[in-house]
Design an enzyme around this catalytic site. Sequence first.
Site, PDB file in Angstrom:
ATOM      1  N   LEU A 169      99.866 -51.412 -32.100  1.00  0.00           N
ATOM      2  CA  LEU A 169     100.182 -51.291 -33.522  1.00  0.00           C
ATOM      3  C   LEU A 169     101.536 -50.619 -33.621  1.00  0.00           C
ATOM      4  O   LEU A 169     101.758 -49.547 -33.037  1.00  0.00           O
ATOM      5  CB  LEU A 169      99.131 -50.446 -34.247  1.00  0.00           C
ATOM      6  CG  LEU A 169      99.488 -50.031 -35.681  1.00  0.00           C
ATOM      7  CD1 LEU A 169      99.540 -51.241 -36.598  1.00  0.00           C
ATOM      8  CD2 LEU A 169      98.502 -48.984 -36.200  1.00  0.00           C
ATOM      9  N   LYS A 170     102.460 -51.244 -34.350  1.00  0.00           N
ATOM     10  CA  LYS A 170     103.753 -50.631 -34.618  1.00  0.00           C
ATOM     11  C   LYS A 170     103.818 -50.331 -36.112  1.00  0.00           C
ATOM     12  O   LYS A 170     103.448 -51.169 -36.939  1.00  0.00           O
ATOM     13  CB  LYS A 170     104.889 -51.559 -34.200  1.00  0.00           C
ATOM     14  CG  LYS A 170     104.904 -51.843 -32.709  1.00  0.00           C
ATOM     15  CD  LYS A 170     105.973 -52.837 -32.323  1.00  0.00           C
ATOM     16  CE  LYS A 170     107.336 -52.221 -32.308  1.00  0.00           C
ATOM     17  NZ  LYS A 170     108.367 -53.151 -31.777  1.00  0.00           N
ATOM     18  N   ASP A 207     102.704 -53.537 -38.115  1.00  0.00           N
ATOM     19  CA  ASP A 207     102.665 -54.768 -37.315  1.00  0.00           C
ATOM     20  C   ASP A 207     101.568 -54.599 -36.265  1.00  0.00           C
ATOM     21  O   ASP A 207     101.746 -53.894 -35.270  1.00  0.00           O
ATOM     22  CB  ASP A 207     104.033 -54.993 -36.663  1.00  0.00           C
ATOM     23  CG  ASP A 207     104.031 -56.105 -35.618  1.00  0.00           C
ATOM     24  OD1 ASP A 207     103.118 -56.949 -35.641  1.00  0.00           O
ATOM     25  OD2 ASP A 207     104.959 -56.116 -34.780  1.00  0.00           O
ATOM     26  N   LEU A 208     100.424 -55.255 -36.495  1.00  0.00           N
ATOM     27  CA  LEU A 208      99.270 -55.128 -35.603  1.00  0.00           C
ATOM     28  C   LEU A 208      99.233 -56.317 -34.662  1.00  0.00           C
ATOM     29  O   LEU A 208      98.885 -57.434 -35.058  1.00  0.00           O
ATOM     30  CB  LEU A 208      97.980 -55.036 -36.425  1.00  0.00           C
ATOM     31  CG  LEU A 208      96.687 -54.837 -35.638  1.00  0.00           C
ATOM     32  CD1 LEU A 208      96.715 -53.525 -34.846  1.00  0.00           C
ATOM     33  CD2 LEU A 208      95.481 -54.864 -36.568  1.00  0.00           C
ATOM     34  N   ASN A 251      98.356 -57.911 -30.499  1.00  0.00           N
ATOM     35  CA  ASN A 251      97.207 -57.969 -29.606  1.00  0.00           C
ATOM     36  C   ASN A 251      97.134 -56.768 -28.676  1.00  0.00           C
ATOM     37  O   ASN A 251      96.072 -56.485 -28.115  1.00  0.00           O
ATOM     38  CB  ASN A 251      97.251 -59.257 -28.784  1.00  0.00           C
ATOM     39  CG  ASN A 251      97.022 -60.480 -29.624  1.00  0.00           C
ATOM     40  OD1 ASN A 251      96.005 -60.609 -30.288  1.00  0.00           O
ATOM     41  ND2 ASN A 251      97.983 -61.396 -29.625  1.00  0.00           N
ATOM     42  N   ASP A 296     103.405 -63.284 -37.000  1.00  0.00           N
ATOM     43  CA  ASP A 296     104.434 -62.536 -36.271  1.00  0.00           C
ATOM     44  C   ASP A 296     105.657 -63.412 -36.006  1.00  0.00           C
ATOM     45  O   ASP A 296     106.805 -62.953 -36.117  1.00  0.00           O
ATOM     46  CB  ASP A 296     103.867 -61.962 -34.967  1.00  0.00           C
ATOM     47  CG  ASP A 296     103.224 -63.005 -34.070  1.00  0.00           C
ATOM     48  OD1 ASP A 296     102.887 -64.120 -34.543  1.00  0.00           O
ATOM     49  OD2 ASP A 296     103.030 -62.703 -32.869  1.00  0.00           O
TER      50      ASP A 296
END
Length: 254
Positions: free
Chosen positions: A13-14, A7-8, A10, A102
Site C-alpha cells: 500500500l502506498k 494506491d493498494l 498486490n 493502476d
Amino acid sequence: MSRWLFDLGNTRLKAAPLGADGRPGAVLAIAHDGVDLAAELDRHLPPSIDAAAVASVAAEPLRVALLQALATRCQRISLASTARQWAGLRIAYADPSRLGVDRFLAMLGARAEGPGAVLVCGVGTALTVDLVDADGLHRGGRIAPSPALMREALHGRASQLPANGGVYRDFADDTDDALASGCEGAAVALVERSLAAAAELLGAPPPRLLLHGGGAAALAARLPAPELRPDLVLEGLARWSAAASPVVAGTDAA
C-alpha cells in the site's frame, strides 16, 4: 483541507498526502502481507482526513479492509476506476473495465508530464507495458511476470533455486547470478522489444520510457534512457481525484 491518495497493489500500500500543487507529497509504503492494515494506518495517518482517493488492484478482502479503515477517519472516499476517456487519454480496450486501474492511472500520470508518445512500464508483481501516442491514444500493452515473480515461481516449483539473490551478468558462472540475469534479462528484453515495436508502429523514434513500481530501479540501468517515476500511479490518481465524485464514508464505501 486534508486530502490523501492511496494506491493498494498486490504487494504494498502506498499513501501520500495531496499537496497544494495538486501532486502527491511524501510517500508512505507498507508491505501488507500478514500485516494488520488498520493498525498500520493508525500508526502513520492523522486521526481525521477530509477526503481520500483510492486505487486498488488487490484482492477484494484487502480492498474492503482498507476502505473500512479509512471510513473511520475520512469524511469522503473516492474509489478510482478505469474510464474509456479521461483528460485527453483514450483507452484501447473495448471493455475499459478489463484494464487494471493502476495501468490507467500510470498513463494519466504520464500524460500529465507533457506531450509526446510514451511507453509506460510498471514493475511490481507483474511487468506491464503500455504505449500512449502523442495524441493521447492508448495503443495497447503487454503483461508478464516481473523478475521478482519469475524468481518466486521458479522457487515454488524447484525449491533448490533461491527466490532472491544474485547479480546481473551477461553470462553468469553461478546459479544465483544466472537466475538474476535470466529473470531481469527477460524483462529487459520485453521492454526493449516494446520500444522497437512502438517506433515501428508510430513511424517515429522510440517513445519516452517511463518506469514505475517497486522493481523499476533494478531494471533502469539496463534500459535505454529510462525515466524513473516510482510514484506514477499516485501522480495519475491525483489527477483523477481532481474531477472524481466521492463516496460518503459510512455508507457503502466498502
